[in-house]
Design a protein around this motif. Structure first.
Motif, PDB file in Angstrom:
ATOM      1  N   LEU A 192       0.846  -1.188   0.000  1.00  0.00           N
ATOM      2  CA  LEU A 192       0.000   0.000   0.000  1.00  0.00           C
ATOM      3  C   LEU A 192       0.883   1.239   0.000  1.00  0.00           C
ATOM      4  CD1 LEU A 192      -2.799  -0.789   2.644  1.00  0.00           C
ATOM      5  CD2 LEU A 192      -2.801  -1.227   0.178  1.00  0.00           C
ATOM      6  N   LEU A 193       0.526   2.197  -0.841  1.00  0.00           N
ATOM      7  CA  LEU A 193       1.219   3.481  -0.876  1.00  0.00           C
ATOM      8  C   LEU A 193       0.216   4.592  -0.640  1.00  0.00           C
ATOM      9  CD1 LEU A 193       3.431   1.701  -2.320  1.00  0.00           C
ATOM     10  CD2 LEU A 193       4.021   3.752  -3.609  1.00  0.00           C
ATOM     11  N   PHE A 194       0.627   5.596   0.115  1.00  0.00           N
ATOM     12  CA  PHE A 194      -0.217   6.770   0.324  1.00  0.00           C
ATOM     13  C   PHE A 194       0.600   8.029   0.065  1.00  0.00           C
ATOM     14  CE2 PHE A 194      -1.699  10.302   2.975  1.00  0.00           C
ATOM     15  CZ  PHE A 194      -2.990  10.426   2.500  1.00  0.00           C
ATOM     16  N   GLY A 195      -0.024   8.978  -0.580  1.00  0.00           N
ATOM     17  CA  GLY A 195       0.639  10.246  -0.864  1.00  0.00           C
ATOM     18  C   GLY A 195      -0.088  10.955  -1.989  1.00  0.00           C
ATOM     19  N   PRO A 196       0.596  11.825  -2.710  1.00  0.00           N
ATOM     20  CA  PRO A 196       1.998  12.178  -2.517  1.00  0.00           C
ATOM     21  C   PRO A 196       2.156  13.350  -1.550  1.00  0.00           C
ATOM     22  CG  PRO A 196       1.175  13.227  -4.501  1.00  0.00           C
ATOM     23  CD  PRO A 196       0.012  12.458  -3.916  1.00  0.00           C
ATOM     24  N   PHE A 197       3.327  13.417  -0.945  1.00  0.00           N
ATOM     25  CA  PHE A 197       3.745  14.593  -0.205  1.00  0.00           C
ATOM     26  C   PHE A 197       4.823  15.266  -1.037  1.00  0.00           C
ATOM     27  CE2 PHE A 197       2.250  11.523   2.909  1.00  0.00           C
ATOM     28  CZ  PHE A 197       1.373  12.290   3.670  1.00  0.00           C
ATOM     29  N   ALA A 198       4.760  16.552  -1.152  1.00  0.00           N
ATOM     30  CA  ALA A 198       5.696  17.276  -2.007  1.00  0.00           C
ATOM     31  C   ALA A 198       6.956  17.644  -1.240  1.00  0.00           C
ATOM     32  CB  ALA A 198       5.047  18.527  -2.580  1.00  0.00           C
ATOM     33  N   GLY A 199       8.042  17.661  -1.949  1.00  0.00           N
ATOM     34  CA  GLY A 199       9.300  18.154  -1.418  1.00  0.00           C
ATOM     35  C   GLY A 199       9.926  19.072  -2.457  1.00  0.00           C
ATOM     36  N   PHE A 200      11.049  19.625  -2.137  1.00  0.00           N
ATOM     37  CA  PHE A 200      11.724  20.474  -3.118  1.00  0.00           C
ATOM     38  C   PHE A 200      13.199  20.131  -3.170  1.00  0.00           C
ATOM     39  CE2 PHE A 200      14.335  24.112  -4.281  1.00  0.00           C
ATOM     40  CZ  PHE A 200      13.842  24.355  -5.557  1.00  0.00           C
ATOM     41  N   SER A 201      13.687  20.011  -4.384  1.00  0.00           N
ATOM     42  CA  SER A 201      15.105  19.870  -4.650  1.00  0.00           C
ATOM     43  C   SER A 201      15.372  20.610  -5.952  1.00  0.00           C
ATOM     44  CB  SER A 201      15.486  18.388  -4.803  1.00  0.00           C
ATOM     45  OG  SER A 201      16.763  18.268  -5.404  1.00  0.00           O
ATOM     46  N   PRO A 202      16.481  21.313  -6.072  1.00  0.00           N
ATOM     47  CA  PRO A 202      16.788  22.005  -7.330  1.00  0.00           C
ATOM     48  C   PRO A 202      17.171  21.049  -8.452  1.00  0.00           C
ATOM     49  CG  PRO A 202      18.617  22.236  -5.796  1.00  0.00           C
ATOM     50  CD  PRO A 202      17.497  21.574  -5.039  1.00  0.00           C
ATOM     51  N   LYS A 203      17.287  19.759  -8.131  1.00  0.00           N
ATOM     52  CA  LYS A 203      17.615  18.778  -9.162  1.00  0.00           C
ATOM     53  C   LYS A 203      16.423  18.564 -10.093  1.00  0.00           C
ATOM     54  CE  LYS A 203      20.800  16.069  -6.234  1.00  0.00           C
ATOM     55  NZ  LYS A 203      21.061  14.716  -5.683  1.00  0.00           N
ATOM     56  N   PHE A 204      16.708  18.304 -11.377  1.00  0.00           N
ATOM     57  CA  PHE A 204      15.659  17.979 -12.344  1.00  0.00           C
ATOM     58  C   PHE A 204      15.448  16.476 -12.458  1.00  0.00           C
ATOM     59  CE2 PHE A 204      15.362  22.011 -15.222  1.00  0.00           C
ATOM     60  CZ  PHE A 204      14.964  22.742 -14.114  1.00  0.00           C
ATOM     61  N   LEU A 205      16.378  15.699 -11.917  1.00  0.00           N
ATOM     62  CA  LEU A 205      16.283  14.245 -11.850  1.00  0.00           C
ATOM     63  C   LEU A 205      16.759  13.811 -10.467  1.00  0.00           C
ATOM     64  CD1 LEU A 205      17.923  13.392 -15.302  1.00  0.00           C
ATOM     65  CD2 LEU A 205      15.524  12.958 -14.738  1.00  0.00           C
ATOM     66  N   LYS A 206      16.307  12.644 -10.014  1.00  0.00           N
ATOM     67  CA  LYS A 206      16.819  12.143  -8.733  1.00  0.00           C
ATOM     68  C   LYS A 206      18.332  12.004  -8.773  1.00  0.00           C
ATOM     69  CE  LYS A 206      14.755   8.972  -6.230  1.00  0.00           C
ATOM     70  NZ  LYS A 206      14.045   7.733  -5.813  1.00  0.00           N
ATOM     71  N   THR A 207      18.832  11.644  -9.957  1.00  0.00           N
ATOM     72  CA  THR A 207      20.274  11.469 -10.139  1.00  0.00           C
ATOM     73  C   THR A 207      20.916  12.709 -10.739  1.00  0.00           C
ATOM     74  OG1 THR A 207      19.828  10.434 -12.282  1.00  0.00           O
ATOM     75  CG2 THR A 207      20.098   8.968 -10.390  1.00  0.00           C
ATOM     76  N   GLY A 208      20.200  13.855 -10.671  1.00  0.00           N
ATOM     77  CA  GLY A 208      20.697  15.069 -11.294  1.00  0.00           C
ATOM     78  C   GLY A 208      21.631  15.861 -10.400  1.00  0.00           C
ATOM     79  N   SER A 209      21.808  17.129 -10.768  1.00  0.00           N
ATOM     80  CA  SER A 209      22.725  18.031 -10.060  1.00  0.00           C
ATOM     81  C   SER A 209      21.944  19.102  -9.320  1.00  0.00           C
ATOM     82  CB  SER A 209      23.684  18.690 -11.062  1.00  0.00           C
ATOM     83  OG  SER A 209      24.329  19.811 -10.495  1.00  0.00           O
ATOM     84  N   ASN A 210      22.494  19.569  -8.203  1.00  0.00           N
ATOM     85  CA  ASN A 210      21.865  20.661  -7.465  1.00  0.00           C
ATOM     86  C   ASN A 210      21.903  21.981  -8.245  1.00  0.00           C
ATOM     87  OD1 ASN A 210      21.020  19.338  -5.063  1.00  0.00           O
ATOM     88  ND2 ASN A 210      23.130  19.295  -4.338  1.00  0.00           N
ATOM     89  N   LEU A 211      22.630  21.998  -9.349  1.00  0.00           N
ATOM     90  CA  LEU A 211      22.705  23.196 -10.188  1.00  0.00           C
ATOM     91  C   LEU A 211      21.715  23.161 -11.354  1.00  0.00           C
ATOM     92  CD1 LEU A 211      26.603  23.644 -10.371  1.00  0.00           C
ATOM     93  CD2 LEU A 211      24.993  24.871  -8.901  1.00  0.00           C
ATOM     94  N   ASP A 212      20.896  22.095 -11.445  1.00  0.00           N
ATOM     95  CA  ASP A 212      19.997  21.941 -12.590  1.00  0.00           C
ATOM     96  C   ASP A 212      19.073  23.141 -12.771  1.00  0.00           C
ATOM     97  OD1 ASP A 212      21.030  19.502 -13.289  1.00  0.00           O
ATOM     98  OD2 ASP A 212      19.446  18.308 -12.342  1.00  0.00           O
ATOM     99  N   LEU A 213      18.443  23.578 -11.683  1.00  0.00           N
ATOM    100  CA  LEU A 213      17.485  24.684 -11.799  1.00  0.00           C
ATOM    101  C   LEU A 213      18.187  25.971 -12.228  1.00  0.00           C
ATOM    102  CD1 LEU A 213      14.700  25.902 -11.491  1.00  0.00           C
ATOM    103  CD2 LEU A 213      15.110  26.126  -9.030  1.00  0.00           C
ATOM    104  N   ILE A 214      19.289  26.299 -11.583  1.00  0.00           N
ATOM    105  CA  ILE A 214      20.035  27.517 -11.938  1.00  0.00           C
ATOM    106  C   ILE A 214      20.513  27.458 -13.384  1.00  0.00           C
ATOM    107  CG2 ILE A 214      22.173  28.793 -11.490  1.00  0.00           C
ATOM    108  CD1 ILE A 214      20.018  29.332  -9.446  1.00  0.00           C
ATOM    109  N   ASN A 215      21.039  26.315 -13.781  1.00  0.00           N
ATOM    110  CA  ASN A 215      21.583  26.187 -15.138  1.00  0.00           C
ATOM    111  C   ASN A 215      20.502  26.241 -16.211  1.00  0.00           C
ATOM    112  OD1 ASN A 215      24.217  25.996 -14.227  1.00  0.00           O
ATOM    113  ND2 ASN A 215      24.241  23.765 -14.199  1.00  0.00           N
ATOM    114  N   SER A 216      19.249  25.993 -15.827  1.00  0.00           N
ATOM    115  CA  SER A 216      18.167  26.012 -16.823  1.00  0.00           C
ATOM    116  C   SER A 216      17.698  27.426 -17.136  1.00  0.00           C
ATOM    117  CB  SER A 216      16.975  25.187 -16.317  1.00  0.00           C
ATOM    118  OG  SER A 216      16.275  25.860 -15.287  1.00  0.00           O
ATOM    119  N   VAL A 217      18.111  28.389 -16.310  1.00  0.00           N
ATOM    120  CA  VAL A 217      17.693  29.777 -16.524  1.00  0.00           C
ATOM    121  C   VAL A 217      18.607  30.412 -17.571  1.00  0.00           C
ATOM    122  CG1 VAL A 217      17.311  32.029 -15.469  1.00  0.00           C
ATOM    123  CG2 VAL A 217      16.833  29.940 -14.167  1.00  0.00           C
ATOM    124  N   LYS A 218      17.990  30.838 -18.683  1.00  0.00           N
ATOM    125  CA  LYS A 218      18.720  31.439 -19.803  1.00  0.00           C
ATOM    126  C   LYS A 218      18.178  32.850 -20.057  1.00  0.00           C
ATOM    127  CE  LYS A 218      20.561  27.315 -20.496  1.00  0.00           C
ATOM    128  NZ  LYS A 218      21.954  27.034 -20.139  1.00  0.00           N
TER     129      LYS A 218
END
Length: 502
Positions: A314-340
């Motif tokens: 059984l799964l219940f959710g979702p609960f939201a969280g925040f990370s600047p990564k665009f993938l679980k295996t991404g970089s903490n700079l993903d959000l900043i680097n996407s700004v052009k």
């Protein structure tokens, strides 16, 4: 380092369910075309398509209340629900074709029948659900749906949820036995096994460093072998970017005009998981509630029976969280680097407009385990903390773009962005996502290969009989499709499913 370009017909970036679906379609429509796949992780379906990174719901609008809205006159608009259901029927038909032709096997490894239910509390919500039920019941796509506000009937349907509930509280539910639980990770792996058996080159642990247009109109893709660091160059007539949250940055590398003025906002998800077999055995459904006032559509709470690795949970959710990564295996700079420069004002406008979302995310981040348990107890009043643990689900990147509604509008759907000449396409967005993979990839084919569609149409209709036809408007075809799909995918629950547990 090799500067020699290795030419091919098709390059698929990302080994998720979208690339797998497009590859499988193309291998049926153009079997002689050469296809190469590049994935930065070690296997297929390990990011957004992974079974632990999504809800596993076969989204057909059978239970999701956010696909129906109440009009000012009090009637219920079911147009979006019909659209989502029709799209999921395309996926089911294509999966049936693959199973019937022994291209993938053991459908029970990726799809299981499970009732889909909507659940509401309070007089106003009960009234809305009843109106929704009556509106949907008139459409053949939603045949077999039941409604009840009788606590005795609800105890039969959802005993775990009704136990310990306050008496005389207005509650109601709808139930449809035609729902499904889909293991998109398992499906993705099955599709890639099939593709590799059809001479598709799949390169795992290969990251994309750049994508550039060449003078002859092809796309040169710079690829790095992540094991040894070696750089390779591959050229293709067509590139599909199906890299989940990583698609936006790769689309930006192409430089196509269509990639401008688009941003992304990452949202991570958490689910609570129950492993207690006594609890798991007492709930057999996917039950979707209503999002709380002011909460975004992605926040709709649901209590799901899941089949993962032939085990029930059984799964219940979702609960939201925040990370600047665009993938679980991404970089903490993903959000900043996407700004052009071309999307800066789009992103700033979204920030100003979406204060409610920002407030919601902050509130979610501040939740304690006990506060999450209290939200769960709105579904299961007697839930015990020791029976549930937190699992971090996938990252989703919500698209931000300039629309007729204004600059910096946050999009909650899934969309394809393609070059004017159809030589490159990228999939952006989140829900309903994987459930509509076949519909979305047919859209890619129509946008990017219009010159082939007339010749391909007979084969597409062989694979997907309702292609180009509204099943809601053709009930006889709908009945034929439902009977065939149910048989091919083994979706009749004629006997209790054998259960195994974590």
């Amino acid at each position: 380092m090799s500067s020699v370009q290795k030419k091919t017909d098709i390059i698929l970036i990302g080994a998720g369910v979208m690339s797998a679906t497009l590859g499988a379609l193309l291998k049926e429509l153009a079997p002689d075309w050469e296809i190469k796949v590049f994935e930065k992780l070690a296997g297929a379906g390990e990011e957004s398509s992974n079974e632990w990174n999504n809800a596993g719901t076969g989204h057909a609008a059978l239970c999701e209340l956010n696909y129906t809205s109440e009009k000012p006159d009090g009637s219920v608009d079911i147009s979006k629900a019909v659209k989502i259901n029709e799209q999921f029927q395309l996926s089911r038909q294509f999966w049936s074709y693959l199973v019937d032709h022994n291209l993938i096997r053991r459908p029970q490894d990726f799809i299981m029948p499970i009732p889909h239910m909507s659940w509401v509390e309070g007089e106003q919500a009960v009234s809305f659900l009843n109106k929704r039920f009556k509106a949907l019941s008139k459409n053949p796509l939603f045949q077999g749906m039941e409604f009840s506000d009788d606590p005795r009937k609800l105890k039969e349907w959802i005993p775990l949820m009704m136990e310990g509930r306050t008496p005389n509280q207005p509650v109601a539910a709808t139930k449809t036995d035609a729902g499904t639980d889909v293991n998109f990770g398992a499906l993705t792996r099955l599709l890639f096994d099939h593709l590799q058996g059809r001479d598709v080159e799949v390169h795992y642990k290969h990251g994309i460093k750049d994508i550039k247009r060449t003078g002859d109109g092809m796309w040169k893709v710079k690829v790095q072998n992540l094991d040894n660091g070696q750089i390779e160059y591959h050229a293709a007539k067509f590139v599909f970017i199906g890299a989940g949250g990583g698609s936006l940055s790769l689309l930006q590398k192409t430089g196509i005009p269509e990639s401008k003025h688009i941003g992304g906002f990452p949202v991570s998800g958490l689910f609570m998981v129950c492993q207690n077999p006594e609890v798991v055995a007492r709930h057999h459904a996917k039950v979707y509630g209503k999002a709380k006032l002011g909460a975004p559509p992605m926040s709709v709470p649901h209590l799901d029976t899941r089949y993962i690795g032939n085990q029930k949970a059984l799964l219940f959710g979702p609960f939201a969280g925040f990370s600047p990564k665009f993938l679980k295996t991404g970089s903490n700079l993903d959000l900043i680097n996407s700004v052009k420069p071309n999307n800066l004002f789009t992103m700033l406008a979204a920030g100003a407009k979406e204060m409610a979302l920002t407030k919601y995310l902050i509130q979610q981040l501040m939740l304690s385990n006990e506060q999450r348990m209290n939200e769960l107890r709105e579904f299961i009043p007697n839930a015990k903390s020791e029976d549930w643990k937190i699992v971090v689900a996938g990252q989703r990147v919500q698209v931000i773009k300039d629309t007729a509604e204004g600059k910096g509008t946050l999009q909650f759907g899934t969309e394809v962005v393609s070059a004017a000449d159809g030589s490159v396409a990228a999939l952006l967005g989140a829900s309903p996502g994987a459930s509509t993979a076949v519909h979305v990839m047919l859209e890619v084919l129509e946008k990017c290969f219009p010159q082939h569609m007339k010749a391909w149409e007979p084969k597409i209709k062989e694979m997907i009989p309702s292609y180009g036809v509204s099943l809601a408007a053709h009930p006889e075809l709908l009945q034929e499709v439902l009977a065939s799909v149910t048989q091919s995918l083994g979706l009749r629950e004629e006997a209790p499913q054998k259960q195994a547990y974590f």
